[in-house]
Enzyme design. Structure first.
Site, PDB file in Angstrom:
ATOM      1  CG  HIS A  52      -2.106   0.881   1.100  1.00 34.29           C
ATOM      2  ND1 HIS A  52      -2.112   2.202   1.490  1.00 34.29           N
ATOM      3  CD2 HIS A  52      -3.346   0.635   0.627  1.00 34.29           C
ATOM      4  CE1 HIS A  52      -3.306   2.717   1.291  1.00 34.29           C
ATOM      5  NE2 HIS A  52      -4.078   1.790   0.765  1.00 34.29           N
ATOM      6  CG  PHE A  53      -0.699   2.316  -3.014  1.00 37.18           C
ATOM      7  CD1 PHE A  53      -1.640   1.374  -3.412  1.00 37.18           C
ATOM      8  CD2 PHE A  53      -1.125   3.432  -2.328  1.00 37.18           C
ATOM      9  CE1 PHE A  53      -2.987   1.581  -3.160  1.00 37.18           C
ATOM     10  CE2 PHE A  53      -2.459   3.641  -2.072  1.00 37.18           C
ATOM     11  CZ  PHE A  53      -3.402   2.715  -2.483  1.00 37.18           C
TER      12      PHE A  53
END
Length: 157
Positions: A52-53
């Protein structure tokens, strides 16, 4: 530098969460029955940043909300026990549950290196359900706000 009112060892006495889900590092101020101020140091080593991410690490908003709920849980436990005239530390089988959220808004992303400051204030307590106004700040900028509801129960109920 912020004072430490509760360190991580004392926080663990109030919250059942453990790594990687314990999201409060320190309590800097508390007035039982009114408010709590707590901190989360956001590290690049947090496991959620792997996905993420990739290439653009952002702390998931739901985890910012969860951290606010954990701080609210400490305040609720301490306040509820005081209200009932019980010893400060809860029994091991008591868990404080996050039961609702209203008016959640995200204003800014949280990234590695940030220090989240949580300001949680009790709105009311009714029939064992506590309501809190919760805010998270980074560098004095509001990143998240919500109304959070919590309650306590034994593990079986």
């Amino acid at each position: 530098m912020h004072p430490t009112i509760m360190d991580i060892e004392e926080i663990r006495r109030y919250l059942p969460h453990r790594y990687p889900f314990l999201l409060i590092d320190r309590v800097t101020d508390i007035e039982v029955g009114k408010y709590i101020k707590a901190i989360k140091n956001v590290s690049a080593n947090e496991p959620f940043f792997q996905g993420h991410f990739p290439g653009k690490a952002v702390m998931p908003g739901v985890l910012v909300i969860e951290a606010m709920a954990q701080a609210a849980g400490i305040l609720g436990v301490k306040s509820g026990r005081k209200e009932l005239g019980l010893p400060d530390i809860p029994e091991e089988d008591n868990i404080y549950f996050f039961v609702g959220i209203d008016k959640a808004r995200f204003r800014k992303t949280v990234v590695p290196g940030d220090q989240l400051h949580f300001d949680i204030n009790i709105i009311r307590s009714r029939r064992g359900i506590w309501s809190f106004n919760a805010e998270a700040h980074v560098d004095d900028k509001l990143v998240c706000e919500a109304e959070i509801m919590c309650t306590t129960a034994g593990r079986g109920g």
